[in-house]
Design an enzyme around this catalytic site. Structure first.
Site, PDB file in Angstrom:
ATOM      1  N   ASP A 234      19.267  75.203  13.454  1.00 23.02           N
ATOM      2  CA  ASP A 234      19.050  75.902  12.188  1.00 23.02           C
ATOM      3  C   ASP A 234      18.872  74.800  11.138  1.00 23.02           C
ATOM      4  O   ASP A 234      19.811  74.072  10.830  1.00 23.02           O
ATOM      5  CB  ASP A 234      20.283  76.768  11.882  1.00 23.02           C
TER       6      ASP A 234
ATOM      7  N   TRP B 241      27.412  79.770   8.739  1.00 17.63           N
ATOM      8  CA  TRP B 241      26.110  80.085   9.359  1.00 17.63           C
ATOM      9  C   TRP B 241      26.151  79.809  10.845  1.00 17.63           C
ATOM     10  O   TRP B 241      25.642  80.590  11.662  1.00 17.63           O
ATOM     11  CB  TRP B 241      24.980  79.315   8.688  1.00 17.63           C
TER      12      TRP B 241
ATOM     13  N   LYS C 255      15.110  77.657   0.858  1.00 17.12           N
ATOM     14  CA  LYS C 255      15.902  76.538   0.359  1.00 17.12           C
ATOM     15  C   LYS C 255      14.999  75.361  -0.035  1.00 17.12           C
ATOM     16  O   LYS C 255      15.188  74.750  -1.069  1.00 17.12           O
ATOM     17  CB  LYS C 255      16.918  76.073   1.415  1.00 17.12           C
TER      18      LYS C 255
HETATM   19  C1  LIG Z   1      20.755  80.233   3.768  1.00 23.28           C
HETATM   20  C2  LIG Z   1      21.061  79.892   5.176  1.00 23.28           C
HETATM   21  C3  LIG Z   1      20.970  80.838   6.210  1.00 23.28           C
HETATM   22  C4  LIG Z   1      20.649  82.289   5.969  1.00 23.28           C
HETATM   23  O1  LIG Z   1      19.311  82.449   5.743  1.00 23.28           O
HETATM   24  P1  LIG Z   1      18.668  83.907   5.530  1.00 23.28           P
HETATM   25  O2  LIG Z   1      17.221  83.576   5.478  1.00 23.28           O
HETATM   26  O3  LIG Z   1      19.219  84.444   4.253  1.00 23.28           O
HETATM   27  O4  LIG Z   1      19.037  84.752   6.700  1.00 23.28           O
HETATM   28  C5  LIG Z   1      21.212  80.404   7.499  1.00 23.28           C
HETATM   29  N1  LIG Z   1      21.523  79.129   7.766  1.00 23.28           N
HETATM   30  C6  LIG Z   1      21.632  78.203   6.805  1.00 23.28           C
HETATM   31  C7  LIG Z   1      21.972  76.797   7.155  1.00 23.28           C
HETATM   32  C8  LIG Z   1      21.398  78.557   5.469  1.00 23.28           C
HETATM   33  O5  LIG Z   1      21.497  77.635   4.503  1.00 23.28           O
END
Ligand SMILES: *Cc1c(COP(=O)(O)O)cnc(C)c1O
Length: 355
Positions: free
Chosen positions: A166, A99, A190
């Site tokens: 993020d 990511w 999540k």
């Molecule tokens: C799941 C995840 C993403 C991607 O998220 P989307 O909403 O599917 O674009 C990005 N960063 C992290 C840390 C993730 O766990």
């Protein structure tokens, strides 16, 4: 049989949150209409957004001068919105996984990108620590929890430039010092809501500093001015997010979420370390509380499929590791009860006894 939901994302939500959502789908606030068939601008729905924003600010202790937005596009769209809005000349990124790497890739289209450190050479099993962030960057981007590899930055870093994080997979699992960041974002699927809504916390005065044209929908200012209603927002996921936020508050807030996360993670890691059949994959000091990754010990490697079958028969769901790590990953988000973690531990003990 009771299912224990260890899915990495979309993932477990509190049962009552799901029930409240189901109820609103049938009848929203006694209006005789479903939440699916009302205008987002309806006087009934505005309070949902307002309360969700207020609870974000309260639970995370967000200082004055920040906005909370609910957008579409997932964390993946933020990978490009971040540099669009904040990168004028140069940005620094910490490469702690797929990511982080994807976020960095997008930034390269907007200016100079410095990868301050990377743990790619060790399949991202640790978080690099010895690096310096150049003082002249517009921001330093981190991924606080690396969902795939099970590593986590469990405290806010101290750097002398504004940070962007993020926090898709560990938001609301610990208190954070928001003042260290100009932007915090994540997909909600999540730890907060079903897929479809992205949360963004942005420092207002950090905006408006880049010289390029920013397309309307990709400009954070558009969504601040529109109160997340510039266009139709993801109404249902926002409704569910509000129920989760109320649930977190009722349970005792992020401090309590952190206490529970530590308790659950300690239990499972203790078993991984004790049980001769399993080994953890992440460096101990960087172990994630949210995504706990482990594999079979080398001498039991050929029993992997058998353990998976055994655990599945006992009601474990979603424990298969990401394909890039293999083995197993037990995601223990806020809504995961301690009893489910104990059920997985019992499974591991029983399997050990059988061999
Ligand atoms: C799941 C995840 C993403 C991607 O998220 P989307 O909403 O599917 O674009 C990005 N960063 C992290 C840390 C993730 O766990």
């Amino acid at each position: 049989m009771k299912k224990h939901n260890f899915n990495a994302g979309p993932s477990i939500l509190p049962r009552e949150v799901i029930e409240q959502t189901a109820q609103a789908v049938l009848d929203f606030n006694g209006s005789g209409l479903s939440v699916l068939e009302i205008s987002h601008r309806a006087k009934d729905f505005q309070p949902v957004v307002d309360e969700a924003v207020a609870l974000f600010k309260e639970l995370l202790n967000i200082p004055e001068g920040y906005s909370v937005l609910f957008l579409g596009g997932g964390a993946s769209l933020e990978f490009c919105m971040i540099p669009f809005n904040f990168l004028e000349k140069k940005a620094a990124y910490l490469n702690t996984g797929v990511w982080a790497k994807k976020a960095m890739k997008e930034a390269k289209g907007f200016g100079e990108v410095v990868e301050v450190a990377s743990s790619a050479e060790a399949t991202y099993t640790y978080i690099p620590k010895d690096y310096t962030v150049p003082a002249d960057v517009d921001y330093f981007h981190i991924t606080t929890n690396n969902t795939i590899y099970g590593t986590e930055l469990k405290e806010d870093l101290d750097v002398n430039v504004p940070m962007i994080a993020d926090m898709s997979s560990d938001i609301f699992s610990r208190p954070i010092d928001v003042s260290k960041y100009i932007c915090i974002y994540g997909g909600a699927q999540k730890n907060l809501a079903p897929a479809g809504v992205t949360f963004v916390i942005v420092k207002n005065e950090a905006l408006g500093k880049v010289s390029r044209y920013i397309p309307t929908m990709l400009n954070y200012q558009t969504h601040i001015d529109g109160g997340s209603m510039f266009n139709t927002p993801p109404v249902l996921p926002i409704y569910t997010a509000l129920q989760t936020l109320r649930w977190i508050k009722a349970q005792g807030g992020v401090k309590e979420m952190e206490r529970r996360a530590i308790e659950k993670a300690d239990m499972l890691y203790a078993e991984i370390d004790r049980n001769k059949m399993f080994v953890g994959t992440a460096a101990k000091e960087d172990r994630s509380r949210m995504n706990i990754c482990f594999v079979m010990a080398p001498e039991y490697k050929d029993l992997e499929a058998e353990f998976m079958k055994f655990a599945t028969e006992k009601g474990m769901v979603g424990i298969k590791g990401h394909r890039s790590v293999g083995g197993f990953r037990a995601s223990c988000y806020n809504a995961m009860p301690k009893e489910s973690v104990q059920a997985l531990i019992d499974c591991m003990k029983e399997f050990e006894a059988m061999h």
